[in-house]
Design a protein around this motif. Structure first.
Motif, PDB file in Angstrom:
ATOM      1  N   GLY A 242      -1.633   0.142  -4.322  1.00  0.00           N
ATOM      2  CA  GLY A 242      -0.179   0.054  -5.406  1.00  0.00           C
ATOM      3  C   GLY A 242       1.070  -0.616  -4.848  1.00  0.00           C
ATOM      4  O   GLY A 242       2.449  -0.978  -6.155  1.00  0.00           O
TER       5      GLY A 242
ATOM      6  N   ASP B 278       1.565  -3.269  -8.375  1.00  0.00           N
ATOM      7  CA  ASP B 278       2.260  -2.593  -9.166  1.00  0.00           C
ATOM      8  C   ASP B 278       3.640  -1.979  -9.343  1.00  0.00           C
ATOM      9  O   ASP B 278       4.364  -2.051  -9.544  1.00  0.00           O
ATOM     10  CB  ASP B 278       1.673  -1.095  -9.469  1.00  0.00           C
ATOM     11  CG  ASP B 278       0.472  -1.467 -10.306  1.00  0.00           C
ATOM     12  OD1 ASP B 278       0.144  -2.151 -11.058  1.00  0.00           O
ATOM     13  OD2 ASP B 278      -0.949  -0.760  -9.737  1.00  0.00           O
ATOM     14  N   LYS B 279       3.788  -1.299  -8.047  1.00  0.00           N
ATOM     15  CA  LYS B 279       4.815  -1.204  -7.821  1.00  0.00           C
ATOM     16  C   LYS B 279       6.435  -2.086  -7.940  1.00  0.00           C
ATOM     17  O   LYS B 279       7.918  -2.197  -8.427  1.00  0.00           O
ATOM     18  CB  LYS B 279       5.753  -0.790  -6.217  1.00  0.00           C
ATOM     19  CG  LYS B 279       5.848   0.838  -5.884  1.00  0.00           C
ATOM     20  CD  LYS B 279       5.753   2.089  -4.665  1.00  0.00           C
ATOM     21  CE  LYS B 279       5.020   2.712  -4.405  1.00  0.00           C
ATOM     22  NZ  LYS B 279       4.292   2.852  -3.690  1.00  0.00           N
TER      23      LYS B 279
ATOM     24  N   GLY C 253       6.541  -3.344 -11.875  1.00  0.00           N
ATOM     25  CA  GLY C 253       7.589  -2.185 -12.145  1.00  0.00           C
ATOM     26  C   GLY C 253       9.222  -2.034 -11.638  1.00  0.00           C
ATOM     27  O   GLY C 253       9.352  -1.240 -12.833  1.00  0.00           O
ATOM     28  N   SER C 254       9.100  -2.515 -10.953  1.00  0.00           N
ATOM     29  CA  SER C 254      10.435  -2.785 -10.343  1.00  0.00           C
ATOM     30  C   SER C 254      11.084  -3.823 -10.071  1.00  0.00           C
ATOM     31  O   SER C 254      12.333  -4.071 -10.475  1.00  0.00           O
ATOM     32  CB  SER C 254      10.489  -2.620  -9.262  1.00  0.00           C
ATOM     33  OG  SER C 254      10.330  -3.437  -8.088  1.00  0.00           O
TER      34      SER C 254
ATOM     35  N   ARG D 109      -7.635   2.778 -16.611  1.00  0.00           N
ATOM     36  CA  ARG D 109      -6.002   2.683 -15.771  1.00  0.00           C
ATOM     37  C   ARG D 109      -5.387   3.978 -16.053  1.00  0.00           C
ATOM     38  O   ARG D 109      -5.603   5.355 -16.937  1.00  0.00           O
ATOM     39  CB  ARG D 109      -5.361   2.084 -17.392  1.00  0.00           C
ATOM     40  CG  ARG D 109      -5.476   2.103 -18.865  1.00  0.00           C
ATOM     41  CD  ARG D 109      -4.840   0.937 -19.967  1.00  0.00           C
ATOM     42  NE  ARG D 109      -3.569   1.301 -19.750  1.00  0.00           N
ATOM     43  CZ  ARG D 109      -3.326   1.330 -20.463  1.00  0.00           C
ATOM     44  NH1 ARG D 109      -3.229   0.128 -21.428  1.00  0.00           N
ATOM     45  NH2 ARG D 109      -1.714   0.595 -20.485  1.00  0.00           N
ATOM     46  N   ASP D 110      -4.133   4.237 -15.366  1.00  0.00           N
ATOM     47  CA  ASP D 110      -3.213   5.122 -15.076  1.00  0.00           C
ATOM     48  C   ASP D 110      -1.792   4.515 -15.669  1.00  0.00           C
ATOM     49  O   ASP D 110      -1.406   3.722 -14.778  1.00  0.00           O
ATOM     50  CB  ASP D 110      -3.216   5.183 -13.613  1.00  0.00           C
ATOM     51  CG  ASP D 110      -3.322   6.932 -13.223  1.00  0.00           C
ATOM     52  OD1 ASP D 110      -2.665   7.188 -14.336  1.00  0.00           O
ATOM     53  OD2 ASP D 110      -4.193   7.654 -12.373  1.00  0.00           O
ATOM     54  N   VAL D 111      -0.995   6.119 -15.617  1.00  0.00           N
ATOM     55  CA  VAL D 111       0.285   5.299 -15.881  1.00  0.00           C
ATOM     56  C   VAL D 111       1.324   4.341 -15.908  1.00  0.00           C
ATOM     57  O   VAL D 111       2.152   3.569 -15.909  1.00  0.00           O
ATOM     58  CB  VAL D 111       1.159   6.688 -16.098  1.00  0.00           C
ATOM     59  CG1 VAL D 111       0.590   7.326 -17.246  1.00  0.00           C
ATOM     60  CG2 VAL D 111       0.994   7.516 -15.137  1.00  0.00           C
ATOM     61  N   HIS D 112       0.498   4.390 -14.477  1.00  0.00           N
ATOM     62  CA  HIS D 112       1.442   3.556 -13.219  1.00  0.00           C
ATOM     63  C   HIS D 112       1.188   1.974 -13.408  1.00  0.00           C
ATOM     64  O   HIS D 112       2.140   1.096 -12.617  1.00  0.00           O
ATOM     65  CB  HIS D 112       1.648   4.143 -11.958  1.00  0.00           C
ATOM     66  CG  HIS D 112       0.734   4.228 -10.502  1.00  0.00           C
ATOM     67  ND1 HIS D 112      -0.083   5.669 -11.054  1.00  0.00           N
ATOM     68  CD2 HIS D 112      -0.114   2.947 -10.278  1.00  0.00           C
ATOM     69  CE1 HIS D 112      -0.712   5.271 -10.545  1.00  0.00           C
ATOM     70  NE2 HIS D 112      -1.740   4.082  -9.650  1.00  0.00           N
ATOM     71  N   ASP D 113      -0.071   1.782 -13.347  1.00  0.00           N
ATOM     72  CA  ASP D 113      -0.268   0.489 -13.568  1.00  0.00           C
ATOM     73  C   ASP D 113      -0.172  -0.995 -14.483  1.00  0.00           C
ATOM     74  O   ASP D 113       0.481  -0.594 -15.422  1.00  0.00           O
ATOM     75  CB  ASP D 113      -2.170   0.230 -14.275  1.00  0.00           C
ATOM     76  CG  ASP D 113      -2.837   1.572 -13.046  1.00  0.00           C
ATOM     77  OD1 ASP D 113      -2.565   1.323 -11.841  1.00  0.00           O
ATOM     78  OD2 ASP D 113      -4.315   1.580 -13.673  1.00  0.00           O
ATOM     79  N   GLN D 114       0.858  -1.699 -14.015  1.00  0.00           N
ATOM     80  CA  GLN D 114       0.957  -2.753 -14.877  1.00  0.00           C
ATOM     81  C   GLN D 114       0.208  -3.431 -15.390  1.00  0.00           C
ATOM     82  O   GLN D 114      -0.754  -4.588 -14.465  1.00  0.00           O
ATOM     83  CB  GLN D 114       2.104  -3.195 -13.772  1.00  0.00           C
ATOM     84  CG  GLN D 114       2.906  -2.380 -12.970  1.00  0.00           C
ATOM     85  CD  GLN D 114       4.505  -2.271 -14.061  1.00  0.00           C
ATOM     86  OE1 GLN D 114       4.645  -2.196 -15.286  1.00  0.00           O
ATOM     87  NE2 GLN D 114       4.568  -0.871 -14.344  1.00  0.00           N
TER      88      GLN D 114
END
Length: 198
Positions: free
Chosen positions: A144, A147-148, A151-152, A174-179
């Motif tokens: 992650g 992705d972090k 996302g930031s 895919r998951d919700v936090h995937d960019q």
């Protein structure tokens, strides 16, 4: 439902990891040369003067030749350093940059450390991936970090994932936090994808 997604990701990662293990050294050398050529052209096309790029492991499409050449061309290259808290620090690549084993056994630079926000100044991010689909969704290796980071970022520049040709697929779980990424770079081509950064 996240468990089902997680299982699908794990299965796909295991398959991709296995496939990468059996790539011949000639194919690896050709891939590194191809990645360098594609990334050089991408940097020129975008007019990027400051970029971030990961240091590839032996099984990834190689980025070391590209990083060395970019530094020699006067491009500022930030290299990621993994932290315990899930964030990435950065170090500016130089011709003398020493490489050591980082937190997960990944090649990482030894040098002056810049904090996570240093990456906000780059014109282009070049990141690792296990696979990317046609919608620009990236499957990472499960920690992650990128992705972090994506996302930031307040204003995300173009993001290109480096993969082998066979890892550009129709769909990844895919998951919700995937960019998503802006595009992919393979040893033979650079593909821009429609995503929210494009």
């Amino acid at each position: 439902m996240p468990d089902r997604i997680e299982q699908a990701k794990r299965a796909l990662r295991a398959d991709l990891r296995e496939r990468r293990q059996i790539v011949s050294s000639q194919t690896r050398d050709a891939a590194e040369a191809g990645i360098k050529e594609q990334l050089d052209a991408l940097v020129d096309r975008l007019g990027a003067r400051s970029i971030s790029c990961f240091l590839s492991t032996p099984t990834e499409p190689g980025t070391h030749a590209f990083v060395t050449a970019a530094v020699a061309r006067g491009i500022r290259v930030l290299l990621p350093i993994t932290r315990e808290d899930g964030l990435l620090d950065w170090s500016v690549a130089t011709p003398e940059t020493e490489i050591a084993e980082g937190l997960f056994g990944l090649p990482e630079p030894v040098g002056d450390v810049l904090g996570p926000i240093a990456v906000n100044d780059v014109d282009l991010l070049v990141i690792p991936a296990a696979a990317v689909d046609r919608h620009g969704m990236r499957l990472g290796w499960g920690r992650g970090y990128f992705d972090k980071t994506l996302g930031s970022m307040e204003k995300c520049p173009p993001v290109y994932a480096v993969i082998f040709d066979s890892e550009f697929v129709d769909d990844v779980p895919r998951d919700v936090h995937d960019q998503p990424v802006t595009g992919v770079v393979t040893p033979t081509r650079t593909i821009a994808l429609a995503s929210h950064h494009a």
